[in-house]
Design a protein around this motif. Structure first.
Motif, PDB file in Angstrom:
ATOM      1  N   SER A  55     -64.388 -23.299  25.831  1.00  0.00           N
ATOM      2  CA  SER A  55     -64.713 -22.616  27.082  1.00  0.00           C
ATOM      3  C   SER A  55     -64.638 -23.563  28.268  1.00  0.00           C
ATOM      4  CB  SER A  55     -66.100 -21.989  26.969  1.00  0.00           C
ATOM      5  OG  SER A  55     -66.449 -21.349  28.163  1.00  0.00           O
ATOM      6  N   GLU A  78     -47.569 -16.205  34.381  1.00  0.00           N
ATOM      7  CA  GLU A  78     -48.501 -16.974  33.553  1.00  0.00           C
ATOM      8  C   GLU A  78     -48.166 -18.458  33.598  1.00  0.00           C
ATOM      9  OE1 GLU A  78     -46.725 -16.846  29.033  1.00  0.00           O
ATOM     10  OE2 GLU A  78     -48.173 -15.321  29.602  1.00  0.00           O
ATOM     11  N   HIS A 141     -53.101 -16.162  32.739  1.00  0.00           N
ATOM     12  CA  HIS A 141     -52.304 -14.949  33.006  1.00  0.00           C
ATOM     13  C   HIS A 141     -52.652 -14.470  34.409  1.00  0.00           C
ATOM     14  CE1 HIS A 141     -50.968 -14.536  28.851  1.00  0.00           C
ATOM     15  NE2 HIS A 141     -52.202 -14.829  28.480  1.00  0.00           N
ATOM     16  N   THR A 144     -52.795 -10.281  34.540  1.00  0.00           N
ATOM     17  CA  THR A 144     -54.014  -9.648  34.026  1.00  0.00           C
ATOM     18  C   THR A 144     -55.276 -10.410  34.428  1.00  0.00           C
ATOM     19  OG1 THR A 144     -53.877 -10.875  31.937  1.00  0.00           O
ATOM     20  CG2 THR A 144     -52.814  -8.704  32.025  1.00  0.00           C
ATOM     21  N   ARG A 145     -55.080 -11.560  35.046  1.00  0.00           N
ATOM     22  CA  ARG A 145     -56.168 -12.413  35.530  1.00  0.00           C
ATOM     23  C   ARG A 145     -57.086 -12.870  34.398  1.00  0.00           C
ATOM     24  NH1 ARG A 145     -55.801 -13.017  40.587  1.00  0.00           N
ATOM     25  NH2 ARG A 145     -57.911 -13.635  41.037  1.00  0.00           N
ATOM     26  N   GLU A 146     -56.502 -13.225  33.264  1.00  0.00           N
ATOM     27  CA  GLU A 146     -57.262 -13.699  32.112  1.00  0.00           C
ATOM     28  C   GLU A 146     -56.862 -15.127  31.768  1.00  0.00           C
ATOM     29  OE1 GLU A 146     -57.977  -9.592  29.615  1.00  0.00           O
ATOM     30  OE2 GLU A 146     -56.285 -10.844  29.095  1.00  0.00           O
ATOM     31  N   GLU A 148     -56.690 -17.629  28.392  1.00  0.00           N
ATOM     32  CA  GLU A 148     -56.756 -17.725  26.942  1.00  0.00           C
ATOM     33  C   GLU A 148     -56.659 -19.189  26.536  1.00  0.00           C
ATOM     34  OE1 GLU A 148     -54.613 -13.638  25.476  1.00  0.00           O
ATOM     35  OE2 GLU A 148     -53.383 -15.421  25.700  1.00  0.00           O
ATOM     36  N   VAL A 164     -60.046 -14.855  24.798  1.00  0.00           N
ATOM     37  CA  VAL A 164     -60.090 -14.662  26.247  1.00  0.00           C
ATOM     38  C   VAL A 164     -61.417 -15.203  26.730  1.00  0.00           C
ATOM     39  CG1 VAL A 164     -60.033 -13.007  28.126  1.00  0.00           C
ATOM     40  CG2 VAL A 164     -58.578 -12.680  26.134  1.00  0.00           C
ATOM     41  N   GLN A 167     -61.974 -14.949  33.550  1.00  0.00           N
ATOM     42  CA  GLN A 167     -61.169 -14.180  34.492  1.00  0.00           C
ATOM     43  C   GLN A 167     -60.825 -15.056  35.680  1.00  0.00           C
ATOM     44  OE1 GLN A 167     -60.266 -10.825  34.186  1.00  0.00           O
ATOM     45  NE2 GLN A 167     -61.061 -10.926  32.122  1.00  0.00           N
TER      46      GLN A 167
END
Length: 168
Positions: A55, A78, A141, A144-146, A148, A164, A167
């Motif tokens: 994280s 991305e 990304h 999608t505003r993520e 990973e 994920v 954000q």
């Protein structure tokens, strides 16, 4: 002459050897039962700590992007950043293949991440599965505003469940 034996009563009020052995056996059984119940929790806590480290990489990606949003204009949908552990104390290598703007974000991530993790992330991991990690891939990304984060060993992905982590 007859020798008279006197009985001398000793005040031994301690435990006998048999009683001590029984108590030690009972304690050994209790330790075995309790120990077998605690060991899975130790591995789960190590795994949770490793997920927290992962994280940290995701958070660094989010922070680096927010510090340099103009650098991300030429990236596309991305950004994939690979982190490979350094050898000989040289530190990690943060690489990306898309553009110089992406490398700016990757370099900022290296600055943001704690030095213990940057020097060699696989020595920071403690769980059995995560200790094998030799490459970390962070994907931002933008569509999608993520964010990973995946960890790989020589055989493929190690951690990819709940991948994920944030954000943008």
């Amino acid at each position: 002459m007859r020798l008279v034996k006197e009985k001398v009563k000793l005040n031994n009020s301690g435990f006998s050897l048999v009683e001590l052995i029984i108590v030690i056996a009972i304690m050994a059984i209790l330790v075995g039962v309790v120990g077998s119940q605690v060991i899975p929790y130790l591995e789960n806590s190590r795994r949770a700590k490793d997920v927290q480290i992962i994280s940290t990489y995701a958070t660094a990606g989010i922070a680096a992007y927010s510090l340099h949003p103009d650098s991300a204009e030429d990236i596309g949908d991305e950004l994939v950043i690979e982190v490979t552990p350094g050898t000989g104390g040289t530190g990690d290598v943060f690489t990306c293949t898309t553009s110089t703007g992406a490398q700016v974000i990757a370099d900022e991530m290296k600055v943001l991440i704690d030095k213990d993790y940057v020097t060699n992330p696989n020595t920071s991991f403690e769980s059995k599965a995560y200790k094998k990690v030799n490459k970390i891939v962070i994907t931002l990304h933008f569509d999608t505003r993520e964010v990973e984060v995946y960890g790989y060993d020589t055989n493929g992905a190690i951690f990819n469940e709940n991948n994920v982590f944030g954000q943008l």
